[in-house]
Design a protein around this motif. Structure first.
Motif, PDB file in Angstrom:
ATOM      1  N   ALA A 160      18.811  -4.325 145.240  1.00  0.00           N
ATOM      2  CA  ALA A 160      17.410  -4.725 145.047  1.00  0.00           C
ATOM      3  C   ALA A 160      17.005  -5.792 146.060  1.00  0.00           C
ATOM      4  O   ALA A 160      15.939  -5.712 146.682  1.00  0.00           O
ATOM      5  CB  ALA A 160      17.206  -5.241 143.621  1.00  0.00           C
ATOM      6  N   GLU A 161      17.892  -6.759 146.253  1.00  0.00           N
ATOM      7  CA  GLU A 161      17.602  -7.846 147.215  1.00  0.00           C
ATOM      8  C   GLU A 161      17.422  -7.285 148.616  1.00  0.00           C
ATOM      9  O   GLU A 161      16.511  -7.663 149.348  1.00  0.00           O
ATOM     10  CB  GLU A 161      18.755  -8.862 147.227  1.00  0.00           C
ATOM     11  CG  GLU A 161      18.556  -9.973 146.225  1.00  0.00           C
ATOM     12  CD  GLU A 161      19.791 -10.868 146.075  1.00  0.00           C
ATOM     13  OE1 GLU A 161      19.608 -12.033 145.752  1.00  0.00           O
ATOM     14  OE2 GLU A 161      20.928 -10.381 146.264  1.00  0.00           O
ATOM     15  N   ARG A 162      18.313  -6.363 148.959  1.00  0.00           N
ATOM     16  CA  ARG A 162      18.281  -5.766 150.305  1.00  0.00           C
ATOM     17  C   ARG A 162      16.963  -5.007 150.509  1.00  0.00           C
ATOM     18  O   ARG A 162      16.314  -5.134 151.541  1.00  0.00           O
ATOM     19  CB  ARG A 162      19.476  -4.811 150.404  1.00  0.00           C
ATOM     20  CG  ARG A 162      19.788  -4.321 151.779  1.00  0.00           C
ATOM     21  CD  ARG A 162      21.143  -3.625 151.782  1.00  0.00           C
ATOM     22  NE  ARG A 162      22.253  -4.534 151.600  1.00  0.00           N
ATOM     23  CZ  ARG A 162      23.463  -4.171 151.144  1.00  0.00           C
ATOM     24  NH1 ARG A 162      23.702  -2.910 150.822  1.00  0.00           N
ATOM     25  NH2 ARG A 162      24.429  -5.059 151.014  1.00  0.00           N
ATOM     26  N   PHE A 163      16.585  -4.238 149.521  1.00  0.00           N
ATOM     27  CA  PHE A 163      15.345  -3.446 149.614  1.00  0.00           C
ATOM     28  C   PHE A 163      14.138  -4.385 149.713  1.00  0.00           C
ATOM     29  O   PHE A 163      13.262  -4.212 150.565  1.00  0.00           O
ATOM     30  CB  PHE A 163      15.234  -2.533 148.378  1.00  0.00           C
ATOM     31  CG  PHE A 163      14.195  -1.453 148.511  1.00  0.00           C
ATOM     32  CD1 PHE A 163      14.554  -0.150 148.854  1.00  0.00           C
ATOM     33  CD2 PHE A 163      12.848  -1.732 148.290  1.00  0.00           C
ATOM     34  CE1 PHE A 163      13.588   0.853 148.967  1.00  0.00           C
ATOM     35  CE2 PHE A 163      11.877  -0.737 148.401  1.00  0.00           C
ATOM     36  CZ  PHE A 163      12.253   0.562 148.745  1.00  0.00           C
ATOM     37  N   ASN A 164      14.121  -5.398 148.853  1.00  0.00           N
ATOM     38  CA  ASN A 164      12.992  -6.350 148.845  1.00  0.00           C
ATOM     39  C   ASN A 164      12.871  -7.081 150.183  1.00  0.00           C
ATOM     40  O   ASN A 164      11.762  -7.341 150.651  1.00  0.00           O
ATOM     41  CB  ASN A 164      13.171  -7.395 147.735  1.00  0.00           C
ATOM     42  CG  ASN A 164      12.978  -6.792 146.350  1.00  0.00           C
ATOM     43  OD1 ASN A 164      12.559  -5.647 146.216  1.00  0.00           O
ATOM     44  ND2 ASN A 164      13.280  -7.566 145.307  1.00  0.00           N
ATOM     45  N   ARG A 165      14.018  -7.415 150.769  1.00  0.00           N
ATOM     46  CA  ARG A 165      14.002  -8.144 152.038  1.00  0.00           C
ATOM     47  C   ARG A 165      13.380  -7.276 153.131  1.00  0.00           C
ATOM     48  O   ARG A 165      12.615  -7.749 153.960  1.00  0.00           O
ATOM     49  CB  ARG A 165      15.436  -8.549 152.422  1.00  0.00           C
ATOM     50  CG  ARG A 165      15.474  -9.867 153.190  1.00  0.00           C
ATOM     51  CD  ARG A 165      16.896 -10.342 153.499  1.00  0.00           C
ATOM     52  NE  ARG A 165      17.797 -10.309 152.352  1.00  0.00           N
ATOM     53  CZ  ARG A 165      18.917  -9.584 152.303  1.00  0.00           C
ATOM     54  NH1 ARG A 165      19.278  -8.829 153.310  1.00  0.00           N
ATOM     55  NH2 ARG A 165      19.683  -9.624 151.232  1.00  0.00           N
TER      56      ARG A 165
END
Ligand code: AQP
Length: 327
Positions: A160-165
């Motif tokens: 999720a963090e990777r996608f949001n970034r």
């Protein structure tokens, strides 16, 4: 209002591990959070299943969820295969996780070792990504799970963090909430292994276990070398596991149970533990039998819950597709 989301896969009959580590705690979230609970039947097929059994267990599980106190008026209760957004988001997220990350998942390592090369299916390897999709579709803030699922939760967060970034705020970062007692109930015949519903029958107690069988299984359960009822996970893993089970069903502090059994031996402790579990499970089983008998009602719960879930899930899926340029 925060969202609480969790599930149980119908890969075997529910055990007291699934109950004490997970489902027992779920009803308390109702009314104070948006609660969504699901039956991840698509996760179950990562290991060969008999189709008729899988169908039956899916209904059983829905009936168990209602038995422990989930209320379809307060919670969304869905079956994963009825909401296609789970599989679609899984494919998208597959492109934001590496083989190396998935290869480090302990559950995959354990299961693939047990199953051998013919059981090392791509689906089993990819399981944590489908789990990430399950959670992220509903913007879950909290995912109440047993200790064994913590690593998968961390991976969902990483994805999720990777996608949001890359694309801007899209997914809520989920947090695992693990119960104080019962977070990891171990196998009755090998306290170094967690109790699992797909393991062999002597290792677990099912929620549907008969009274006689419960007594026999506790009698046979392994103990440690000295005859004292003391909680020490390292030196006395077997008795500590039985104490966890005792505390999970009696809702007492472990130190109070230890005090009561001071000077008593394993025989007394195991037979009283068996009676406690028989009493609790017999009462749950009688309620389960009534609920399970009305399959039309269970169908209504599944269809209604899955339709509500699909609305939420499709919105999040569309948002993710839009962000990455998929029409
Ligand atoms: N032994 C356990 N102690 C505490 N919690 C447990 N859970 C499972 N086993 C224990 C918790 O139950 C929830 C649902 O798990 P699942 O059915 O989706 O998958 P699992 O963790 O893989 O459960 P099993 O019983 O071990 O299934 P199989 O044998 O099919 O792999 C989760 O919250 C889990 O933490």
């Amino acid at each position: 209002m925060k969202t609480v989301f969790s599930g149980l896969k119908p890969s075997g009959d529910m055990t007291i591990g699934n109950y004490l580590g997970a489902m027992k705690y779920w009803p308390a979230h109702q009314g104070i959070a948006r609660t969504i609970f699901f039956v991840p039947n698509a996760h179950a097929i990562t290991v060969r299943q008999d189709p008729a059994e899988l169908r039956k267990r899916t209904y059983d599980l829905i009936a168990w969820l209602l038995t422990v106190g989930l209320d379809p008026k307060q919670s969304i209760i869905l079956v994963q295969s009825k909401v296609s957004a789970h599989a679609e988001l899984c494919w998208i997220l597959d492109n934001y996780v590496t083989m190396g990350e998935l290869g480090r998942m302990t559950e995959y390592k354990d299961k693939s070792q047990k199953l051998g090369p013919t059981g090392q299916l791509v689906g089993l390897f990819n399981y944590p990504v489908l789990m990430a999709a399950d959670i992220l579709l509903y913007s879950a803030d909290e995912v109440p799970v047993g200790e064994d699922q913590r690593q998968h939760l961390e991976l969902a967060r990483t994805i999720a963090e990777r996608f949001n970034r890359l694309y801007g705020e899209t997914f809520t970062l989920p947090k695992a909430t693990v119960p104080k007692f019962g977070a990891r109930i171990m196998s009755l015949d090998n306290p170094s292994k967690k109790m699992s519903k797909s393991d062999h029958p002597d290792s677990f107690i099912m929620l549907a276990e008969t009274a006689d069988s419960i007594r026999k299984k506790f009698k046979r359960a392994v103990t440690d070398s000295d005859n004292t009822i003391v909680y020490d996970k390292t030196a006395k893993p077997a008795v500590s596991n039985l104490l966890d089970i005792y505390a999970g069903f009696s809702e007492e502090e472990i130190s109070d149970i230890e005090k009561r059994y001071k000077g008593k031996g394993y025989g007394d402790f195991k037979s009283e533990l068996a009676e406690l579990v028989v009493e609790k499970l017999t009462s749950l089983q009688s309620e389960f039998n009534t609920i399970r008998a009305d399959e039309a009602k269970l169908d209504a719960v599944i269809n209604d819950g899955s339709a509500k879930a699909a609305k939420i899930a499709n919105e999040k899926l569309d948002e993710a597709k839009d962000k990455i340029g998929l029409l």
